[in-house]
Design an enzyme around this catalytic site. Structure first.
Site: not given
Ligand SMILES: NC(=O)c1ccc[n+]([C@@H]2O[C@H](COP(=O)([O-])OP(=O)(O)OC[C@H]3O[C@@H](n4cnc5c(N)ncnc54)[C@H](O)[C@@H]3O)[C@@H](O)[C@H]2O)c1
Length: 275
Positions: A152, A165, A169
């Site tokens: 991230s 976080y 990251k």
């Molecule tokens: N959305 C953003 O702007 C953003 C920005 C930077 C990084 N990220 C990263 O992208 C990745 C995906 O995030 P997203 O935005 O799609 O979120 P999201 O919540 O839509 O999807 C994440 C999925 O991971 C699953 N999850 C959470 N903890 C878990 C665990 N312990 N074991 C198995 N599954 C688990 C959740 O149930 C969910 O379905 C994450 O690593 C997040 O930190 C997202």
């Protein structure tokens, strides 16, 4: 299209959001996907979606932080699909507060899901990858395998309220760069993608701050104040947040043969926003 025909992929946290989009895109390019989510219903739904589109997938649901999960995840790829070519470490969530209010449990939970779990999955995959790479080398073959770890911009530049976080990251960047060096001899390309602002449930507008997600029975506040979201959009050169599909595109392209000489890199997918 079939850039990944016959490849076997693990995608953690692929029941929703970006992980789901990654799983669907990998499958649409011919990969056989081992889907995982903490919540079984969305994980199973993605498997059904891939199968309905003519692809192959199975689910290994449960928390990536569970003891024994990594062996179960890697083992499923071998047992069901006979190999392992692509690993996407994506599962996770945010649990924010300022440092003076952050307890050890909150710190540990986020470090466990975003850093320790990917480490364990990659460690469990090492014997499988090493064995396959040695057998291929003995036959004069050079077959590239791909790891993409999700980071991230918070990990690269910091973000107030996310000391747990952003530390996790940032840690995944060290893991990525080190493994690129350790696994080059196995022809594994290890890269990271650091997302900026992607529209998922984690970043949806929450006008009164009441949006929560359920993580193993604990209700965790997520979402962003709409005024802050509006401001963020003005700071993104492309003028809007990214979609899960766009985020997934930047991950999946690193698994294509076109990226066979790209390793140890961190790609920022943030619409031009970098700090
Ligand atoms: N959305 C953003 O702007 C953003 C920005 C930077 C990084 N990220 C990263 O992208 C990745 C995906 O995030 P997203 O935005 O799609 O979120 P999201 O919540 O839509 O999807 C994440 C999925 O991971 C699953 N999850 C959470 N903890 C878990 C665990 N312990 N074991 C198995 N599954 C688990 C959740 O149930 C969910 O379905 C994450 O690593 C997040 O930190 C997202």
């Amino acid at each position: 299209m079939s850039k990944l025909k016959g490849k076997v992929a693990l995608v953690s946290g692929s029941g929703r959001g970006i992980g789901r989009a990654i799983a669907l895109k990998l499958a649409s390019e011919g990969a056989k996907v081992v889907v995982n989510d903490l919540d079984a219903a969305p994980g199973d739904a993605v498997v059904a979606e891939i199968k309905a589109a003519g692809g192959e997938a199975i689910a290994v649901n449960g928390s990536v932080t569970e003891a024994g999960f990594a062996d179960r995840f890697v083992g499923a790829a071998i047992e069901h699909f006979g190999g392992l070519d692509i690993i996407i470490n994506n599962a996770g969530y945010t649990w924010d507060t300022v440092i003076q209010k952050m307890g050890d449990e909150q710190w540990d939970a986020i470090l466990d899901v975003h850093l320790k779990a990917p480490f364990r999955i990659l460690r469990a995959a090492q014997p499988v990858i090493s064995k396959a790479a040695k057998a291929e080398a003995a036959r004069g073959l050079e077959i590239h395998r791909k790891v993409v770890n999700i980071s991230s911009v918070a990990g690269l530049y910091g973000n107030a309220g996310q000391v747990n976080y952003s530390s996790a990251k940032a840690g995944i960047v060290g893991l990525t760069r080190t493994l690129a060096k350790e696994w080059g001899r196995y022809k594994v390309n290890v890269n990271a993608v650091a997302f900026g602002f992607i529209e998922t449930r984690l970043t949806a507008a929450s006008a009164d701050g009441s949006a929560t997600i359920d993580i193993e029975g604990r209700q965790i506040k997520v979402g962003v104040n709409p005024a802050l979201l509006e401001m963020a959009k003005h700071m993104i050169p492309l003028g809007r947040p990214g979609t899960p599909d766009e985020a997934a595109g930047s991950v999946v392209m690193l698994t294509y043969p076109e990226a066979d000489y790209v390793s140890g890199q961190v790609l920022v997918t943030g619409g031009g926003f970098e700090s």
